[in-house]
Design an enzyme around this catalytic site. Structure first.
Site: not given
Ligand code: 17E
Ligand code: FE2
Length: 418
Positions: A56, A58, A151, A209, A212, A308
């Protein structure tokens, strides 16, 4: 190629490892230490391990921290905002340069397989295109999987669903999502259903995702796990982050774990990222905001660790070292019991390979000869020393080699320890 005086995980003996035509041809126990020769690599009693796997990261956003503005609050949401400012400046050359230097950093630290997210909420889809092209160009050098990751939301961004489908047509390997960031709970649930449908239609993996956020009411995980169970595709589905699980009520969690186990889905935690981004709306006590890694492991649910970010709008440190990520996880999730040491390395090797559905992974006769050499003679000493990766071999060819560092100490201590 032959490796002598090697140690393997959970085995006290010394081993010789033979490689022929890019595969492990023979792995045998040595009676005693062998004398180094010109045609064998001397592991010096150090640990040979399957390559590290980064499940994982980006890569499209790597090395962009502060461009054009720094994330001042340290929240996930400001990170998304700062990245939104950076997106119009993306072009192929910029992405290639940053991605390749990040991959170099990962390779220098023993990584041979990477799952990267690529933002689809950009009308040009330049990140997806460039990462898919790099994946194909580098296919003999490294395993790269590309997640089509919306995103700004798949259903909350103009044409989000269409862009996601276009990314899959371009060739993204994995369908991503961000249900907790969609405008409403209904949209979040709808997005999860669509993710599963797209994965079936295009025959792709899933990595969402998921939750989070520190909100204990963010419960898309149960929805995702249930969809995976219904369609019998748990082994192909991954829930990343799941930081809300840190804040779930214990009674709810106890019920939830039955579904998680039955679904067979995989988990990825990014402990350095989550300890940094989560808990930002708390004063004290301040939540850690890292998912229940220890409990997932104890329930025999597959869980692995990722970095990440490396110097991006969400997280401005990071150095490519998964041993560092693992060290954080062991601290934050309180995994320093005797049994924890024996299984810790699984979370940056075998468990991640399983999450990514990698084939041919592991040190076994017949498998591709992919491995790394770590400083230390067993799991415990590797974890405690936090040493360097000394060697990385892929299909029988050395792709990275490092000289062990030499430290000179004063005579009073050298003599005292003799
Ligand atoms: N985008 C997101 O939604 N969550 C993250 N932890 C990162 C990017 C790095
Ligand atoms: Fe991520």
């Amino acid at each position: 190629m032959q490796i002598i005086n090697a140690r393997l995980r959970q085995r006290p003996e010394l081993f010789s490892i033979y490689i022929d035509k890019g595969r492990f041809s023979k792995i045998e126990v040595q009676e005693s230490t062998q004398v180094a020769s010109d045609n064998a690599i001397d592991a010096g009693g150090n640990l040979i391990c399957a390559p590290f796997v980064e499940p994982h990261i980006h890569l499209d956003a790597a090395l962009t921290a502060g461009e054009p503005e720094w994330n001042q609050s340290g929240t996930l949401f400001e990170g998304i905002e700062r990245w939104r400012q950076r997106k119009p400046m993306l072009n192929e050359e910029d992405i290639r340069r940053r991605v390749l230097s990040t991959i170099e950093l990962l390779v220098q630290n023993g990584v041979q397989a990477i799952r990267t997210h690529a933002d689809t909420t950009d009308p040009t889809l330049i990140g997806v295109r460039t990462l898919c092209a790099l994946r194909d160009e580098l296919k003999d050098k490294i395993d790269l999987q590309v997640v089509a990751f919306p995103q700004d939301g798949m259903l909350s961004y103009p044409n989000g669903l269409k862009l996601m489908e276009e990314a899959l047509e371009i060739g993204a390997d994995v369908v991503g999502g961000i249900p907790h960031f969609e405008y409403t709970r209904e949209l979040g649930e709808k997005s999860v259903k669509l993710i599963i449908e797209l994965a079936q239609k295009y025959d792709r993996l899933v990595d969402v995702h998921c939750d989070e956020i520190d909100d204990p009411n963010s419960r898309f995980l149960e929805f995702l796990a249930h969809e995976a169970l219904l369609h019998d595709m748990g082994s192909k589905v991954t829930a990343s982050h799941t930081t809300a699980m840190h804040s779930y009520d214990n009674a709810y969690c106890s019920k939830l774990f039955r579904l998680l186990k039955n679904s067979g889905i995989n988990f990825i935690s990014c402990p350095t990222e989550s300890i940094h981004l989560q808990g930002r709306f708390d004063t004290y006590p301040k939540r850690r905001g890292v998912t229940r890694v220890k409990e997932l492991r104890e329930a025999n649910i597959n869980v692995c660790l990722g970095q990440d970010s490396i110097f991006d709008p969400w997280y401005s440190l990071g150095n490519g070292k998964l041993l560092r990520t693992l060290d954080y996880a062991m601290h934050i999730c309180q995994m320093m019991g005797y049994q924890d040491y024996a299984r810790a390395l699984d979370m940056i090797t075998d468990n991640s390979a399983r999450t990514m559905c990698l084939k041919n992974y592991g040190i076994q006769e017949g498998n591709a000869a992919n491995f790394i050499l770590l400083e230390g003679q067993d799991d415990y000493s590797v974890l405690r020393k936090q040493g360097e990766v000394l060697l990385s071999v892929r299909r029988g060819e050395i792709i990275m080699q490092r000289q062990p560092s030499q430290v000179i100490t004063p005579p009073w201590i050298t003599q005292a320890t003799k």
